[in-house]
Design a protein around this motif. Structure first.
Motif, short mmCIF file in Angstrom:
data_model
loop_
_atom_site.label_atom_id
_atom_site.label_comp_id
_atom_site.label_asym_id
_atom_site.label_seq_id
_atom_site.Cartn_x
_atom_site.Cartn_y
_atom_site.Cartn_z
N ALA A 1 9.89 -42.85 -33.38
CA ALA A 1 9.01 -41.70 -33.50
C ALA A 1 9.41 -40.84 -34.69
CB ALA A 1 9.06 -40.88 -32.22
N ALA A 2 8.46 -40.10 -35.22
CA ALA A 2 8.74 -39.20 -36.33
C ALA A 2 9.68 -38.09 -35.86
CB ALA A 2 7.45 -38.60 -36.86
N PRO A 3 10.60 -37.68 -36.71
CA PRO A 3 11.50 -36.58 -36.31
C PRO A 3 10.70 -35.30 -36.10
CG PRO A 3 11.72 -37.06 -38.66
CD PRO A 3 10.86 -38.15 -38.08
N SER A 4 11.03 -34.57 -35.04
CA SER A 4 10.34 -33.32 -34.75
C SER A 4 10.75 -32.25 -35.77
CB SER A 4 10.68 -32.84 -33.34
OG SER A 4 12.06 -32.52 -33.25
N ALA A 5 9.92 -31.25 -35.88
CA ALA A 5 10.20 -30.18 -36.84
C ALA A 5 11.51 -29.48 -36.51
CB ALA A 5 9.05 -29.17 -36.85
N SER A 6 11.80 -29.30 -35.22
CA SER A 6 13.02 -28.59 -34.82
C SER A 6 14.25 -29.42 -35.15
CB SER A 6 12.98 -28.28 -33.33
OG SER A 6 12.85 -29.48 -32.57
N SER A 7 14.18 -30.75 -34.91
CA SER A 7 15.34 -31.58 -35.21
C SER A 7 15.56 -31.69 -36.70
CB SER A 7 15.16 -32.98 -34.60
OG SER A 7 14.04 -33.64 -35.17
N ALA A 8 14.45 -31.68 -37.48
CA ALA A 8 14.59 -31.73 -38.93
C ALA A 8 15.27 -30.47 -39.45
CB ALA A 8 13.21 -31.89 -39.59
N ARG A 9 14.89 -29.29 -38.88
CA ARG A 9 15.52 -28.03 -39.31
C ARG A 9 16.99 -28.01 -38.91
NH1 ARG A 9 10.48 -25.85 -37.58
NH2 ARG A 9 11.37 -25.37 -35.53
N ALA A 10 17.30 -28.55 -37.73
CA ALA A 10 18.69 -28.59 -37.29
C ALA A 10 19.52 -29.47 -38.21
CB ALA A 10 18.76 -29.11 -35.85
N SER A 11 18.93 -30.57 -38.67
CA SER A 11 19.64 -31.47 -39.58
C SER A 11 19.94 -30.77 -40.90
CB SER A 11 18.80 -32.73 -39.83
OG SER A 11 19.42 -33.57 -40.77
N VAL A 12 18.96 -30.01 -41.40
CA VAL A 12 19.16 -29.26 -42.64
C VAL A 12 20.27 -28.24 -42.47
CG1 VAL A 12 18.10 -27.62 -44.24
CG2 VAL A 12 16.81 -29.61 -43.45
N ARG A 13 20.30 -27.52 -41.31
CA ARG A 13 21.33 -26.52 -41.08
C ARG A 13 22.71 -27.17 -41.00
NH1 ARG A 13 17.41 -24.28 -37.51
NH2 ARG A 13 18.42 -25.31 -35.74
N ARG A 14 22.79 -28.36 -40.36
CA ARG A 14 24.10 -29.03 -40.25
C ARG A 14 24.62 -29.40 -41.63
NH1 ARG A 14 21.67 -31.52 -35.75
NH2 ARG A 14 21.14 -33.37 -37.00
N LYS A 15 23.72 -29.90 -42.48
CA LYS A 15 24.14 -30.27 -43.84
C LYS A 15 24.57 -29.05 -44.63
CE LYS A 15 21.24 -34.41 -44.14
NZ LYS A 15 20.08 -35.05 -44.83
N ALA A 16 23.87 -27.93 -44.41
CA ALA A 16 24.20 -26.71 -45.15
C ALA A 16 25.56 -26.16 -44.73
CB ALA A 16 23.12 -25.65 -44.92
#
Length: 357
Positions: free
Chosen positions: A334-349
């Motif tokens: 399934a496509a990544p949800s918007a919330s999980s995508a934002r969480a991934s960006v925050r983890r990388k940051a």
């Protein structure tokens, strides 16, 4: 033993001319319903069967279409044979099938032309320049099914029916990128086949438009066994693809078997898989393969239309490209949800430069 009844005997019993008997048993010929009923009744009484070979000597038409196949391993082509044969039979033609080497059809040419066929359909095989020219010299039209002629051997007489393989490849690339994949591998078929060339070209362009490229590539030659070996090659090492596009369903199914049973990977949780063709096995519960659908009925209908045009000399040679679409099933995550995508960006940051890989 009594010999077969003749057309003259049928004509006398039905009280019609011999030409009326001939028209009754000639597909597409004009004959009144009343005459047809009388002729058929007389033929049944006498046990008459029309002689197709004798009729072909008079009409110079055998009503036989040769179908040349390079291989039948791919489950797509039995569908083609069935539907093409049925439609041709409804149009008054019959199919004579030849199996040739998948890379060269010239070996079967002499035998094919001995049968005085009205036309030739070439599928899963290559068209050589010599074959094309000999068919032209013999007045036999050739249709390439799901194949395009080589640039060097294109002639005004060459006609073809194919799916929009290029667009199909683009659809796969877009779908996998939208589902969040980045390490996307390609499992190629026969390197010199137009189907593989066009599907890969569309796939590469689709990835490039999204800012990506093919992460890894191997060749399966449209073979089940060689696709299995190529899959092992693609997934060797510690960093593996997270998605795989196989140039047809036959290879995609082989790849899924290897991924699950030899490498212990989950589809689609660990790796997504996409094929091309939409063969019946793609919808089986154990595979649920996401794939590009080739519209077989539309391709078959277009092939028969082109054959009839060329045999009747009613239209110039032309090629037809049939659109395709993506059939989504369960082999792609399934496509990544918007919330999980934002969480991934925050983890990388939040990862410091010293600890980033």
């Amino acid at each position: 033993m009594r010999t077969s009844a003749t057309a003259q005997e049928v004509a006398r019993l039905a009280r019609v001319s011999q030409s009326a008997v001939s028209r009754t048993f000639t597909p597409g010929a004009s004959v009144s319903d009343a005459t047809r009923e009388r002729v058929v009744a007389a033929a049944k009484t006498l046990g008459y069967r029309p002689n197709a070979l004798a009729r072909s000597l008079i009409t110079r038409r055998s009503h036989i279409v040769a179908l040349v196949m390079g291989y039948l391993q791919n489950q797509f082509y039995p569908l083609v044979i069935q539907q093409l044969s049925q439609l041709l039979q409804r149009e008054g033609y019959h199919v004579l099938m030849f199996i040739s080497d998948e890379n060269e059809t010239d070996g079967a040419l002499a035998e094919i032309l001995q049968y005085q066929v009205d036309a030739i359909v070439i599928a899963s095989a290559m068209l050589s320049q010599d074959l094309a020219q000999q068919c032209v010299d013999s007045g036999v039209p050739v249709v390439l099914f799901n194949r395009l002629p080589d640039v060097d051997t294109t002639r005004p007489h060459t006609i073809s029916v194919s799916s929009d393989n290029h667009e199909g490849g683009r659809l796969v690339a877009q779908h996998l990128v939208e589902r969040g994949h980045r390490r996307i591998a390609f499992l190629a078929g026969l390197e010199n086949s137009s189907t593989n060339v066009e599907r890969e070209r569309g796939f590469v362009e689709g990835l490039r438009d999204a800012g990506h490229s093919v992460w890894k590539r191997a060749v399966g030659h449209y073979s089940f066994e060689r696709a299995q070996a190529a899959t092992l090659e693609l997934f060797e090492g510690t960093e593996r693809p997270d998605a795989l596009f196989a140039a047809n369903d036959h290879m995609a199914i082989a790849a899924m078997d290897v991924l699950r049973h030899q490498l212990g990977l989950r589809v689609p949780q660990d790796v997504s898989v996409v094929g091309f063709d939409d063969v019946p096995q793609a919808a089986w519960g154990s595979y649920q393969l996401t794939t590009v659908v080739q519209d077989v009925p539309a391709m078959v209908e277009a092939t028969v239309t082109l054959l009839k045009e060329r045999m009747d000399n009613t239209a110039p040679a032309r090629s037809i490209v049939i659109g395709c679409r993506l059939m989504e099933r369960g082999s792609v995550r399934a496509a990544p949800s918007a919330s999980s995508a934002r969480a991934s960006v925050r983890r990388k940051a939040n990862v410091s430069p010293a600890t980033r890989s």
